[in-house]
Design a protein around this motif. Structure first.
Motif, PDB file in Angstrom:
ATOM      1  N   HIS A  60      30.194  86.586  -0.905  1.00 46.28           N
ATOM      2  CA  HIS A  60      29.914  87.748  -1.753  1.00 46.28           C
ATOM      3  C   HIS A  60      29.069  88.698  -0.900  1.00 46.28           C
ATOM      4  CE1 HIS A  60      30.617  84.861  -5.276  1.00 46.28           C
ATOM      5  NE2 HIS A  60      31.646  85.681  -5.183  1.00 46.28           N
ATOM      6  N   GLU A  63      25.157  89.226  -1.022  1.00 46.41           N
ATOM      7  CA  GLU A  63      24.289  88.050  -1.155  1.00 46.41           C
ATOM      8  C   GLU A  63      23.756  87.699   0.227  1.00 46.41           C
ATOM      9  OE1 GLU A  63      26.684  86.467  -5.087  1.00 46.41           O
ATOM     10  OE2 GLU A  63      26.406  85.088  -3.404  1.00 46.41           O
ATOM     11  N   ARG A 102      29.437  92.833  -3.875  1.00 47.00           N
ATOM     12  CA  ARG A 102      29.841  91.441  -4.017  1.00 47.00           C
ATOM     13  C   ARG A 102      31.321  91.252  -3.656  1.00 47.00           C
ATOM     14  NH1 ARG A 102      28.744  87.027  -7.566  1.00 47.00           N
ATOM     15  NH2 ARG A 102      30.599  86.054  -8.411  1.00 47.00           N
ATOM     16  N   HIS A 145      24.804  81.272  -0.956  1.00 48.57           N
ATOM     17  CA  HIS A 145      24.965  82.361  -1.924  1.00 48.57           C
ATOM     18  C   HIS A 145      23.612  82.759  -2.499  1.00 48.57           C
ATOM     19  CE1 HIS A 145      29.423  82.482  -2.629  1.00 48.57           C
ATOM     20  NE2 HIS A 145      29.306  81.402  -1.887  1.00 48.57           N
ATOM     21  N   THR A 146      23.633  83.779  -3.385  1.00 49.51           N
ATOM     22  CA  THR A 146      22.463  84.139  -4.199  1.00 49.51           C
ATOM     23  C   THR A 146      22.983  84.461  -5.596  1.00 49.51           C
ATOM     24  OG1 THR A 146      22.504  86.556  -3.956  1.00 49.51           O
ATOM     25  CG2 THR A 146      21.481  85.311  -2.158  1.00 49.51           C
TER      26      THR A 146
HETATM   27 ZN   LIG Z   1      27.884  84.234  -4.519  1.00 56.99          ZN
END
Ligand SMILES: [Zn+2]
Length: 320
Positions: A60, A63, A102, A145-146
């Motif tokens: 994404h 992130e 994203r 990820h975040t």
């Molecule tokens: Zn993600």
């Protein structure tokens, strides 16, 4: 300096000299101006054979905490003492990264359509080539990820906890929360698992920024996995607090539009029927209240007050 790194059509780990670190630009697809879209890859190959561990970030594109994590792991690594091969892909979704979003540049979520299709549409063919030019060579994968825009996350791990190898990798992250999740959902993690790669997802903090604490925690988790796989000789760092294990988890959504306020904090335990959120109309009158459907822990939550009907409230992890 990076622009002098070679452009390659296919990542070939065996061409990296033992005891050295190489940097590449892997040509994945070409743009509408026939220019290559290049994905940066770092490879550290030890003098002795051992496991192949891949680290991926920014699937994404907004992130970002995983990007300095991968950079720092490579800067801290003493390659002459490494056993096996460490591969870092600091930005997987290059078009999304470049426009701070994203999604891929056709609007698709790359982490819902893995492993892509050889003759698919724009995002599907990109996903397919990421898998086949790079990821397929990993034996282990940590995908960083975040949270998404408008939401915040605890430091938590998604892993298939019924698989002893991925369960062990998850526990070594010293995360606040581990959520059992079997995958099969078009994510990079599940596509990797289908190829026999032991894969976990690390959710480290919030989008669009670098957060020092999260970055430090993720580096510790990666170093722990490398120690456990006997790639490096560092001692395993034990967690200060054991991770909270969630059997499963799910998001709660609003069924009324308006201005949303969510009360519990990240990692708070909530009780069944505890008031967790309310929605006000634009004049400030409370139009809806929300209560926890069962006991659980707050894995993530919305911090975006602008709530159209069906927006997310909080991500509830079920511990019992
Ligand atoms: Zn993600």
């Amino acid at each position: 300096m990076q622009n002098h790194s070679p452009v390659v059509k296919q990542l070939k780990l065996e061409t990296v000299s033992p005891g050295s670190i190489s940097r590449y630009w892997v040509h994945i697809v070409s743009s509408g101006m026939a220019q290559p879209i290049l994905v940066p890859v770092m490879v550290a190959r030890g003098k002795e054979d051992g496991p192949v561990l891949g680290l991926t970030a920014a699937v994404h594109g907004n992130e970002l905490n995983g990007l300095p994590v991968i950079q720092k792991v490579f800067h801290l690594l003493r390659v002459e003492e490494l056993r096996g091969t460490l591969v870092g892909v600091p930005v997987v979704n290059v078009p999304g990264f470049l426009i701070n979003q994203r999604y891929f540049n056709d609007g698709a979520d790359l982490n819902r359509l893995m492993p892509g299709k050889a003759n698919g549409n724009i995002s599907e063919v990109y996903a397919y080539r990421i898998i086949n030019k790079i990821v397929r060579q990993f034996e282990y994968l940590i995908d960083l990820h975040t949270a998404s825009f408008g939401r915040i996350n605890s430091y938590y791990i998604r892993a298939d906890m019924h698989d002893p190898v991925t369960a062990r990798m998850a526990r070594l992250q010293n995360a606040e929360i581990i959520v059992n999740n079997e995958g099969a959902d078009g994510t990079l993690r599940s596509a990797a698992a289908d190829l026999g790669i032991h894969a976990i997802t690390v959710e480290a903090g919030d989008p669009h920024k670098f957060q020092k604490g999260m970055i430090r925690s993720a580096i510790t988790g990666i170093a722990n996995v490398m120690s456990d796989l006997d790639m490096i000789d560092e001692p395993i760092i034990e967690p200060e607090e054991p991770s909270i294990f969630c059997r499963h988890s799910y998001w709660l959504y609003t069924n009324a539009g308006g201005v949303l306020e969510v009360f519990p904090h990240i990692t708070d335990f909530v009780k069944k029927d505890q008031r967790i959120a309310l929605v006000r109309n634009i004049y400030g009158d409370v139009v809806r209240e929300y209560f926890a459907p069962e006991d659980g822990i707050v894995v993530g939550k919305s911090v975006n007050p602008v709530n159209q009907t069906g927006s997310r409230i909080l991500h509830l992890g079920i511990v019992k």
